[in-house]
Design an enzyme around this catalytic site. Structure first.
Site, PDB file in Angstrom:
ATOM      1  N   LYS A 115      51.967  44.644  62.015  1.00  0.00           N
ATOM      2  CA  LYS A 115      52.411  43.383  61.399  1.00  0.00           C
ATOM      3  C   LYS A 115      53.917  43.388  61.161  1.00  0.00           C
ATOM      4  CE  LYS A 115      48.216  41.400  59.855  1.00  0.00           C
ATOM      5  NZ  LYS A 115      47.468  40.612  58.907  1.00  0.00           N
ATOM      6  N   LYS A 197      40.352  41.746  71.941  1.00  0.00           N
ATOM      7  CA  LYS A 197      39.278  41.103  71.170  1.00  0.00           C
ATOM      8  C   LYS A 197      39.608  39.624  70.932  1.00  0.00           C
ATOM      9  CE  LYS A 197      40.382  41.552  66.318  1.00  0.00           C
ATOM     10  NZ  LYS A 197      39.895  41.699  64.989  1.00  0.00           N
ATOM     11  N   LYS A 200      41.574  35.111  65.858  1.00  0.00           N
ATOM     12  CA  LYS A 200      41.994  33.786  65.411  1.00  0.00           C
ATOM     13  C   LYS A 200      43.493  33.578  65.537  1.00  0.00           C
ATOM     14  CE  LYS A 200      40.475  34.919  60.707  1.00  0.00           C
ATOM     15  NZ  LYS A 200      41.406  35.865  60.108  1.00  0.00           N
TER      16      LYS A 200
HETATM   17  P1  ATP Z   1      43.611  38.036  63.002  1.00  0.00           P
HETATM   18  O1  ATP Z   1      43.749  37.480  64.389  1.00  0.00           O
HETATM   19  O2  ATP Z   1      44.306  37.193  61.965  1.00  0.00           O
HETATM   20  O3  ATP Z   1      43.915  39.499  62.908  1.00  0.00           O
HETATM   21  P2  ATP Z   1      40.782  38.253  63.334  1.00  0.00           P
HETATM   22  O4  ATP Z   1      40.200  37.073  64.036  1.00  0.00           O
HETATM   23  O5  ATP Z   1      40.970  39.476  64.145  1.00  0.00           O
HETATM   24  O6  ATP Z   1      42.104  37.858  62.595  1.00  0.00           O
HETATM   25  P3  ATP Z   1      39.957  39.326  60.763  1.00  0.00           P
HETATM   26  O7  ATP Z   1      40.353  38.383  59.679  1.00  0.00           O
HETATM   27  O8  ATP Z   1      40.773  40.552  60.958  1.00  0.00           O
HETATM   28  O9  ATP Z   1      39.818  38.510  62.130  1.00  0.00           O
HETATM   29  O10 ATP Z   1      38.471  39.777  60.582  1.00  0.00           O
HETATM   30  C1  ATP Z   1      37.502  39.140  59.834  1.00  0.00           C
HETATM   31  C2  ATP Z   1      36.168  39.767  60.192  1.00  0.00           C
HETATM   32  O11 ATP Z   1      35.744  39.333  61.489  1.00  0.00           O
HETATM   33  C3  ATP Z   1      36.196  41.285  60.231  1.00  0.00           C
HETATM   34  O12 ATP Z   1      35.010  41.768  59.634  1.00  0.00           O
HETATM   35  C4  ATP Z   1      36.225  41.601  61.706  1.00  0.00           C
HETATM   36  O13 ATP Z   1      35.632  42.841  62.001  1.00  0.00           O
HETATM   37  C5  ATP Z   1      35.442  40.444  62.313  1.00  0.00           C
HETATM   38  N1  ATP Z   1      35.915  40.122  63.675  1.00  0.00           N
HETATM   39  C6  ATP Z   1      37.112  39.601  63.984  1.00  0.00           C
HETATM   40  N2  ATP Z   1      37.227  39.409  65.306  1.00  0.00           N
HETATM   41  C7  ATP Z   1      36.069  39.844  65.863  1.00  0.00           C
HETATM   42  C8  ATP Z   1      35.575  39.915  67.206  1.00  0.00           C
HETATM   43  N3  ATP Z   1      36.290  39.491  68.232  1.00  0.00           N
HETATM   44  N4  ATP Z   1      34.333  40.395  67.411  1.00  0.00           N
HETATM   45  C9  ATP Z   1      33.590  40.806  66.376  1.00  0.00           C
HETATM   46  N5  ATP Z   1      33.990  40.775  65.075  1.00  0.00           N
HETATM   47  C10 ATP Z   1      35.217  40.297  64.817  1.00  0.00           C
END
Ligand code: ATP
Ligand code: LTN
Length: 334
Positions: A115, A197, A200
Site C-alpha cells: 500500500k 485475484k 474490488k
Molecule cells: P481490495 O481490492 O481493496 O484489496 P478485495 O476485493 O481484495 O479488496 P478485501 O476487502 O481485501 O477484498 O477482502 C474482503 C474479504 O473478501 C476477505 O475475506 C477476502 O479473503 C475475500 N476475498 C476478496 N477477494 C476474493 C476473491 N477474489 N476470491 C475469494 N475471496 C476473496
C-alpha cells in the site's frame, strides 16, 4: 466464550464495490456460522481512512456494505453487524496495543509495503499501524476464530503475537485467536487475467463482476472472460481461465468441479460461458432484490445500526476496562 458459544470476528472495508469474489470467498460462507459461533461482522471504516476517502462516498459505501451483509443472508438478529467507528473501544484498545507492538514487526508487513508503494504520496502513520487496529478489532471481542483470506494471515499472526505478549506480562487477558479456514474458500480470479485475484480495486471493470451488476452486464463480462485455445472444458492448471469459470459455476450451483466438467463434456466455450453467466445472475438476483427492499426501509436499517452498535459496545467495553485496569489506568469514579 459468549452466550455459551465461541466468538468469531471478521470485517470488511467499504472501499470500492464488492465483487463476486468477496461474496463467494467471504460473505456467502459467513451466513451459517452464527449457528456455531457468536459472530461479529464489522464495517471497518476506521481502517478505510488509511487511504484518502471522499467523506460522502465513504458514508454511502459503509451503509451499502452493511445492507449487503444483510442482503447476503447474514441475519442481523443473530449476528452483530455494526460500524467500527460506532464503538470507540477499537481506537482506544489500538492505542494501548500500539505500545505492545514493535516497529520491526510492522515493518515486515507485506500489505504495508504494497500500500505504501501504491500511495507513495500519503504514507501516513495509520497505514503503518493498520495491523494494530486490526488486532484491537479481534482482541476486543475475545474472538476465538477469525475467517480471513490468505492475504490477511500475516496480520492475524501479528495479532496472536501481540495477544501472547500482553498475556505474558499481565496474565490471561486476551483469547489468542485462530484463523478460521472455511470448507472451500474458493479464490475467484480476475476474468481478464486469471493469474490475479478478482479484486474490488481492479482498474479494469471487465475483470470483476460486481454484486450490483445487472444481468446484461454479468452476461457480457462472462462472455468476454479470457480463456485459451485448447477448446476443452477441463479443470486443470494449464487452463486457468476455464478453471476459474468452473470454480465460479461450481460455487454458484453447488456442483463439484468434476460434475461440471462432465456436464459440459463436448460443449464449446460459448455455451459454457453463457451457463456461467446465468448461474451468477441466478445467485445475485435475489441478493439484489433484497438489497433494494432494505434500501427502502431506512427505519429498519437505522434500528439495526443502533441496536448492534450498543451490543458490540457492551462486549467491547468489558474487555477494554479489564485492559485499562491491567496497564494501570485509574479506576473510574462512579
Ligand atoms: P481490495 O481490492 O481493496 O484489496 P478485495 O476485493 O481484495 O479488496 P478485501 O476487502 O481485501 O477484498 O477482502 C474482503 C474479504 O473478501 C476477505 O475475506 C477476502 O479473503 C475475500 N476475498 C476478496 N477477494 C476474493 C476473491 N477474489 N476470491 C475469494 N475471496 C476473496
Ligand atoms: N484487513 C482486513 C479487514 C479487517 C479485518 C479485521 C478482518 C479489518 N479488521 C479483523 C478480520 C478481522 C481486510 O483488508 N480484508
Amino acid at each position: 466464550m459468549l452466550n455459551g458459544k465461541k466468538v468469531l470476528f471478521s470485517g470488511m472495508q467499504a472501499t470500492g464495490n464488492l465483487t463476486l469474489g468477496n461474496y463467494l470467498g467471504a460473505l456467502k460462507n459467513w451466513v451459517n456460522l452464527c449457528e456455531e459461533y457468536e459472530c461479529f461482522y464489522s464495517v471497518v471504516d476506521l481502517h478505510s481512512i488509511t487511504v484518502r476517502q471522499d467523506p460522502t462516498i465513504l458514508r454511502q459505501r459503509a451503509r451499502k456494505l452493511l445492507m449487503i451483509y444483510i442482503a447476503a443472508g447474514i441475519d442481523p438478529e443473530k449476528n452483530c453487524l455494526y460500524y467500527q467507528s460506532h464503538v470507540s473501544g477499537h481506537a482506544e484498545l489500538a492505542w494501548i496495543l500500539n505500545c505492545f507492538t514493535y516497529m520491526g514487526e510492522l515493518n515486515r508487513m507485506t500489505q504495508f509495503k504494497d500500500k505504501a508503494a501504491k500511495h507513495a504520496d500519503n504514507i501516513n502513520a495509520g497505514l503503518f499501524t493498520y495491523p494494530v487496529l486490526m488486532a484491537a478489532d479481534i482482541l476486543l471481542y475475545q474472538a476465538d476464530v477469525v475467517p480471513v483470506g490468505i492475504d490477511q494471515m500475516q496480520h492475524l499472526e501479528l495479532t496472536r503475537d501481540i495477544a501472547q505478549r500482553f498475556n505474558g506480562v499481565y496474565g490471561d487477558v486476551f483469547t489468542v485467536p485462530e484463523a478460521y479456514i472455511g470448507k472451500v474458500g474458493a479464490k475467484i480470479m480476475s476474468l481478464q487475467d486469471p493469474a490475479k485475484k478478482m479484486s474490488k480495486s481492479d482498474e479494469n471493470p471487465h475483470a470483476s463482476i460486481y454484486l450490483m451488476d445487472d444481468p446484461d452486464t454479468i452476461m457480457r463480462k462472462c462472455k468476454r472472460a479470457v480463456t485459451d485455445s485448447e477448446g476443452q472444458i477441463l479443470y486443470r492448471e494449464e487452463q486457468p481461465g476455464i478453471r476459474n469459470l468452473i470454480d465460479i459455476y461450481s460455487a454458484c450451483t453447488g456442483k463439484r468441479p468434476e460434475e461440471v466438467v462432465k456436464e459440459f463434456d463436448g460443449k464449446g466455450y460459448g455455451d459454457f460461458k453463457t451457463a456461467v453467466g446465468e448461474a451468477v445472475v441466478s445467485v445475485l438476483k435475489p441478493l439484489q432484490a433484497r438489497y433494494e427492499e432494505l434500501n427502502k426501509d431506512k427505519t429498519y436499517i437505522d434500528g439495526i445500526i443502533k441496536a448492534n452498535a450498543e451490543k458490540a459496545s457492551y462486549t467491547a467495553t468489558k474487555t477494554l476496562r479489564k485492559v485499562q485496569r491491567k496497564v494501570g489506568f485509574p479506576d473510574r469514579v462512579r
